[in-house]
Scaffold this motif. Structure first.
Motif, mmCIF file in Angstrom:
data_model
loop_
_atom_site.group_PDB
_atom_site.id
_atom_site.type_symbol
_atom_site.label_atom_id
_atom_site.label_comp_id
_atom_site.label_asym_id
_atom_site.label_seq_id
_atom_site.Cartn_x
_atom_site.Cartn_y
_atom_site.Cartn_z
ATOM 1 N N ILE A 98 0.800 -1.346 -0.027
ATOM 2 C CA ILE A 98 0.109 -0.142 0.051
ATOM 3 C C ILE A 98 0.759 1.252 -0.003
ATOM 4 O O ILE A 98 1.780 1.230 0.909
ATOM 5 C CB ILE A 98 -0.942 0.213 1.398
ATOM 6 C CG1 ILE A 98 -1.715 -1.207 1.408
ATOM 7 C CG2 ILE A 98 -1.903 1.338 1.293
ATOM 8 C CD1 ILE A 98 -2.809 -1.388 0.500
ATOM 9 N N TYR A 109 -8.395 5.688 -5.002
ATOM 10 C CA TYR A 109 -7.577 4.324 -4.679
ATOM 11 C C TYR A 109 -7.332 3.914 -6.387
ATOM 12 O O TYR A 109 -8.234 3.677 -7.133
ATOM 13 C CB TYR A 109 -8.473 3.484 -4.288
ATOM 14 C CG TYR A 109 -8.863 3.809 -2.732
ATOM 15 C CD1 TYR A 109 -8.225 3.428 -1.702
ATOM 16 C CD2 TYR A 109 -9.717 4.905 -2.426
ATOM 17 C CE1 TYR A 109 -8.422 3.849 -0.404
ATOM 18 C CE2 TYR A 109 -9.984 5.199 -1.167
ATOM 19 C CZ TYR A 109 -9.275 4.659 -0.121
ATOM 20 O OH TYR A 109 -9.661 5.197 1.042
ATOM 21 N N VAL A 118 -0.620 -1.593 7.833
ATOM 22 C CA VAL A 118 -0.741 -2.323 6.783
ATOM 23 C C VAL A 118 -0.884 -3.993 6.928
ATOM 24 O O VAL A 118 -1.612 -4.678 6.594
ATOM 25 C CB VAL A 118 0.445 -2.052 5.468
ATOM 26 C CG1 VAL A 118 0.250 -3.034 4.365
ATOM 27 C CG2 VAL A 118 -0.069 -0.715 5.285
#
Length: 337
Positions: A68, A186, A333
């Motif tokens: 990410i 995103y 994450v």
């Protein structure tokens, strides 16, 4: 009489059906839409979700995701997944793979809607079918959840999602989350020449207006739009509980906080498995506890990020904080894997 009737043939419903078939239960899925079903979705599956698909025998293809990355202007913070990769996959491709696996295991598919539900101490009847149990996996705005009195009032200023794909070669193998004062974009690579861009915001306006708040991202989208805009929302759905007699809520129907951390598919697969295990053991009361445990980290982390992003001033601190504290960002994450 069958064992399990599933209302909804999306990922959560199909996962429940596959889990049920693997457990030796007779399962029927009722779904009004034709396969494959598309919807607004970030289309990034976390490593835990990829592992869950493989454990179900579901063969999927897509673009491997290494981690990410948060982006706010020139400031970036990234964290790689610890042991395994995630997967960027078109929602239609994922749905087709789940549908095919369910059929291969003998799950029956009935076109139509569930409609009225009648139940007693031993059975539940809907859509002309009587079963021992009914799993409601009929989506974010679940009619079954509402009809069973399990829905709670929602905040009037909810968040909404919009998604479109662009025909462009992916420039990263990370899911990129671009932040602005009013929402996030995103970016998920889903094919060798295709990326999906999903936007989440509290502001109700057109996709192109939202995208204009991310000039660096817009500059990277040199290819043409490949799909129409799809929307969803309001995202947050509050639920009193996830069981009502012989009915269990699964997936988005079981309650939804936000898509901010991208765990929707992984959680749908995990909670669908928990629901079937509780039914196979004839202990449906265990499902509520299992759902709470499986979604705990997601609710805590997503809730914290939502609280921070609610005010434009604090929203602009999220990416700089992640950049300055990489161990903390990596830990977050890894917790969501």
């Amino acid at each position: 009489m069958i064992d399990v009737l599933v209302a909804g043939g999306g990922p959560a419903g199909l996962a429940a059906a596959i889990h049920g078939a693997l457990a030796g239960l007779e399962v029927v899925v009722v779904e009004p839409r034709t396969t494959p079903v598309d919807k607004a979705c970030g289309e990034g599956v976390m490593p835990g979700g990829v592992a869950a698909l493989r454990a179900l025998g579901v063969e999927v293809t897509g673009r491997e995701l290494r981690g990410i990355r948060y982006v706010d202007g020139a400031t970036r913070a990234e964290a790689s997944f610890r042991d395994h990769t995630g997967l960027g996959i078109r929602r239609t491709t994922l749905h087709s793979a789940l549908h095919r696996r369910a059929l291969d295991l003998g799950v029956r598919m009935l076109p139509g809607k569930i409609g009225e539900v009648r139940q007693n101490a031993d059975t539940v009847t809907a859509a002309g079918t009587t079963a021992r149990w009914l799993i409601a996996a009929d989506g974010l705005h679940s009619p079954l959840r509402r009809s069973l009195g399990l829905e709670l009032p929602n905040h009037p200023h909810g968040r909404y999602g919009l998604r479109r794909h662009y025909r462009v070669e992916p420039w990263t193998d990370f899911v990129e989350v671009h932040w602005s004062r009013h929402g996030e974009a995103y970016v998920t690579p889903v094919d060798d020449d295709l990326v999906g861009v999903a936007i989440l915001s509290r502001r109700r306006r057109g996709y192109d207006e939202h995208l204009a708040a991310f000039p660096a991202l817009t500059a990277s989208l040199r290819g043409p739009a490949a799909t129409e805009v799809r929307g969803a929302g309001p995202l947050r759905q509050r639920v009193r509980r996830r069981t009502a007699g012989r009915v269990l809520l699964v997936g988005d129907a079981a309650g939804y906080l936000d898509a901010l951390t991208g765990e929707g598919i992984a959680l749908a697969l995990a909670t669908a498995g928990a629901a079937i295990r509780s039914l196979a053991a004839d202990r449906p009361e265990e499902y509520e506890r299992a759902w709470t445990r499986l979604t705990c980290r997601h609710r805590l982390l997503t809730g914290a990020l939502l609280a921070a992003s609610r005010r434009p001033g604090t929203a602009r601190l999220i990416v700089p904080a992640a950049f300055r504290m990489p161990p903390l960002f990596s830990a977050a994450v890894h917790a969501l894997q």
